[in-house]
Design an enzyme around this catalytic site. Structure first.
Site, PDB file in Angstrom:
ATOM      1  N   SER A 176      -3.142   2.099  -7.577  1.00 31.74           N
ATOM      2  CA  SER A 176      -3.399   3.423  -8.154  1.00 31.74           C
ATOM      3  C   SER A 176      -4.762   3.498  -8.841  1.00 31.74           C
ATOM      4  O   SER A 176      -4.988   4.342  -9.691  1.00 31.74           O
ATOM      5  CB  SER A 176      -2.308   3.829  -9.166  1.00 31.74           C
ATOM      6  OG  SER A 176      -1.114   4.092  -8.487  1.00 31.74           O
ATOM      7  N   TYR A 245      -4.105  11.422  -9.157  1.00 31.53           N
ATOM      8  CA  TYR A 245      -2.877  11.987  -9.730  1.00 31.53           C
ATOM      9  C   TYR A 245      -3.071  13.128 -10.716  1.00 31.53           C
ATOM     10  O   TYR A 245      -2.131  13.874 -10.973  1.00 31.53           O
ATOM     11  CB  TYR A 245      -2.081  10.886 -10.439  1.00 31.53           C
ATOM     12  CG  TYR A 245      -1.781   9.725  -9.542  1.00 31.53           C
ATOM     13  CD1 TYR A 245      -0.932   9.887  -8.448  1.00 31.53           C
ATOM     14  CD2 TYR A 245      -2.364   8.487  -9.752  1.00 31.53           C
ATOM     15  CE1 TYR A 245      -0.665   8.829  -7.601  1.00 31.53           C
ATOM     16  CE2 TYR A 245      -2.102   7.423  -8.909  1.00 31.53           C
ATOM     17  CZ  TYR A 245      -1.252   7.598  -7.839  1.00 31.53           C
ATOM     18  OH  TYR A 245      -0.991   6.561  -7.007  1.00 31.53           O
ATOM     19  N   GLU A 300      -7.181  -2.018   2.248  1.00 31.89           N
ATOM     20  CA  GLU A 300      -5.994  -2.669   1.678  1.00 31.89           C
ATOM     21  C   GLU A 300      -4.722  -2.208   2.376  1.00 31.89           C
ATOM     22  O   GLU A 300      -4.707  -1.209   3.089  1.00 31.89           O
ATOM     23  CB  GLU A 300      -5.886  -2.360   0.186  1.00 31.89           C
ATOM     24  CG  GLU A 300      -5.735  -0.873  -0.117  1.00 31.89           C
ATOM     25  CD  GLU A 300      -5.257  -0.614  -1.547  1.00 31.89           C
ATOM     26  OE1 GLU A 300      -4.743  -1.538  -2.188  1.00 31.89           O
ATOM     27  OE2 GLU A 300      -5.364   0.536  -1.994  1.00 31.89           O
TER      28      GLU A 300
HETATM   29  N1  ADP Z   1     -15.639  -1.457  -1.284  1.00 36.07           N
HETATM   30  C1  ADP Z   1     -15.502  -0.172  -1.576  1.00 36.07           C
HETATM   31  N2  ADP Z   1     -16.438   0.746  -1.173  1.00 36.07           N
HETATM   32  C2  ADP Z   1     -16.293   2.060  -1.468  1.00 36.07           C
HETATM   33  N3  ADP Z   1     -15.275   2.575  -2.184  1.00 36.07           N
HETATM   34  C3  ADP Z   1     -14.336   1.727  -2.640  1.00 36.07           C
HETATM   35  C4  ADP Z   1     -14.397   0.326  -2.349  1.00 36.07           C
HETATM   36  N4  ADP Z   1     -13.316  -0.266  -2.905  1.00 36.07           N
HETATM   37  C5  ADP Z   1     -12.629   0.710  -3.515  1.00 36.07           C
HETATM   38  N5  ADP Z   1     -13.233   1.913  -3.376  1.00 36.07           N
HETATM   39  C6  ADP Z   1     -12.751   3.191  -3.956  1.00 36.07           C
HETATM   40  O1  ADP Z   1     -11.855   2.890  -5.016  1.00 36.07           O
HETATM   41  C7  ADP Z   1     -10.529   3.346  -4.715  1.00 36.07           C
HETATM   42  C8  ADP Z   1      -9.490   2.371  -5.253  1.00 36.07           C
HETATM   43  O2  ADP Z   1      -9.718   1.072  -4.723  1.00 36.07           O
HETATM   44  P1  ADP Z   1      -8.557   0.265  -3.990  1.00 36.07           P
HETATM   45  O3  ADP Z   1      -9.118  -1.041  -3.538  1.00 36.07           O
HETATM   46  O4  ADP Z   1      -7.959   1.106  -2.934  1.00 36.07           O
HETATM   47  O5  ADP Z   1      -7.554  -0.020  -5.175  1.00 36.07           O
HETATM   48  P2  ADP Z   1      -6.058   0.490  -5.453  1.00 36.07           P
HETATM   49  O6  ADP Z   1      -5.171  -0.599  -4.966  1.00 36.07           O
HETATM   50  O7  ADP Z   1      -5.997   0.630  -6.934  1.00 36.07           O
HETATM   51  O8  ADP Z   1      -5.839   1.775  -4.706  1.00 36.07           O
HETATM   52  C9  ADP Z   1     -10.539   3.524  -3.200  1.00 36.07           C
HETATM   53  O9  ADP Z   1      -9.600   4.484  -2.798  1.00 36.07           O
HETATM   54  C10 ADP Z   1     -11.962   3.997  -2.954  1.00 36.07           C
HETATM   55  O10 ADP Z   1     -12.147   5.380  -3.304  1.00 36.07           O
HETATM   56 MG    MG Z   2      -6.125   2.123  -2.727  1.00 34.74          MG
END
Ligand code: ADP
Ligand code: MG
Length: 351
Positions: A176, A245, A300
């Site tokens: 999240s 959210y 992920e």
């Molecule tokens: N390497 C990346 N490059 C660009 N945006 C990223 C990257 N990693 C994360 N984000 C941004 O951050 C958000 C949350 O990261 P994420 O790894 O999906 O964590 P969570 O498990 O909390 O959802 C992603 O939906 C995206 O918008």
């Molecule tokens: Mg995510």
């Protein structure tokens, strides 16, 4: 025969509130199915399990077969449960801990097993396994709180040399976007690491990827199927907690408007990711897609994806021809199928 389904929700996690919203939709949807009785089990923020306000517990003994009532008129009795549906996001629910308890109790449950849940939750382990399986993941470095305390400057140098700015800083085990920051320089990096270390002992720093944020739902056990992909357009600088959210200006485009070749690539990689982490039941796999170059990165896998009726996971199945209540029925069936397969395995070795 009426099936008793215990829905576990809330939990001792930073994503407690998100779970409450998912569970409300799941409970509502299950009630629309025939022959299902829902037992809503609320797990408080300090870890107390409550059924209609009375304390209950699952015990590891497989001969018990259900919820042990600790309080109320029927204290000491057991309420039989046929399937458990953990609607818990984040640590102590989505990470294999609750799944481990249910394995010991030998009860069928929805979703990935212990290893798949643990690996899916831990971004460092997940990325190592995906890379090993030949799946494209962003360059990153990681360290522990101890490592950072003893070698902060080396890590700061490594980030600027290997990853550049802006970069993403994330606690290894969460979701999240809790504790996730985008750092534009070394001062922001240090502040972001301090923030992430409040949630976990291990932190991941990742190269920023350009491209569309695309998500794809997967459903199945041994022969998982991918839905049509969807696109997220975050209303903030990135898809942070607020954009997910609290602010309703983020948009979901369902299905994503991708060239057919890229749609197929995303679906194929979603299934490969699901298999690589030994997932079961369902998951949502998230990507960054660079449309011009055709490069698709796996960000992920979420082994208990957001499950409100307007969440991406059920919306994508609806767009793919599977409405909400039928999706829930399918998940219960998959849980029982997996439990039956496990029950056939030998647990003794006779020479
Ligand atoms: N390497 C990346 N490059 C660009 N945006 C990223 C990257 N990693 C994360 N984000 C941004 O951050 C958000 C949350 O990261 P994420 O790894 O999906 O964590 P969570 O498990 O909390 O959802 C992603 O939906 C995206 O918008
Ligand atoms: Mg995510």
């Amino acid at each position: 025969m009426v099936k008793k389904v215990a829905v576990l929700y809330g939990g001792r996690s930073g994503e407690h509130e998100v779970s409450l919203r998912s569970a409300a939709a799941v409970i509502d949807g299950l009630k629309q199915l025939d022959n299902i009785e829902v037992l809503p089990v609320f797990i408080t923020k300090d870890g107390t399990w409550l059924l209609h306000g009375n304390r209950v517990a699952f015990l590891p003994d497989p001969n018990i077969g259900g919820l042990y009532l600790l309080e109320g008129e029927s204290a000491g009795q057991v309420l039989t449960v046929d399937v458990i549906f953990p609607v818990l996001h984040g640590p102590l629910g989505e990470d294999g801990t609750v799944q481990g308890l249910l394995e010991l109790a030998r009860l069928p449950y929805v979703g990935a097993g212990v290893a798949g849940s643990a690996v899916g939750m831990d971004k460092i382990l997940m990325k190592a396994i995906l890379r090993e399986a030949g799946l494209p993941v962003a360059d990153h470095i990681w360290f522990t709180a101890y490592g950072w305390a003893h070698g902060e400057q080396e890590y700061v140098t490594a980030v600027s040399e290997k990853l550049g700015y802006p970069c993403f800083v994330k606690p290894a085990n969460l979701g999240s976007s809790v504790g996730v920051s985008k750092a534009y320089n070394s001062d922001e990096l240090k502040a972001a690491v301090a923030e992430a270390l409040q949630y976990d002992r291990r932190v991941l720093v990742e190269k920023m990827l350009d491209g569309l944020e695309i998500e794809c739902s997967v459903l199945g056990n041994d022969d998982p199927q991918a839905s049509l992909p969807g696109q997220i357009i975050p209303c903030n600088d990135f898809y942070d907690y607020r954009a997910k959210y609290l602010d309703d200006r983020s948009q979901l485009i369902i299905p994503a408007e991708l060239p057919p070749k890229l749609t197929e690539k995303v679906r194929e990689l979603a299934v490969k990711t699901f298999r690589a982490v030994d997932c079961a039941g369902y998951a949502r796999v998230d990507f960054f897609v660079e449309v011009e170059s055709g490069v698709v990165w796996v960000n992920e896998i979420n082994t208990i994806p957001g499950f409100t009726e307007i969440s991406m996971f059920p919306k994508l199945w609806e767009a793919s021809g599977l409405p909400f209540p039928r999706l829930l029925q399918k998940l219960l069936d998959l849980a029982e199928e997996r439990a039956k397969q496990k029950a056939m395995l030998k647990t003794e070795y006779a020479v």
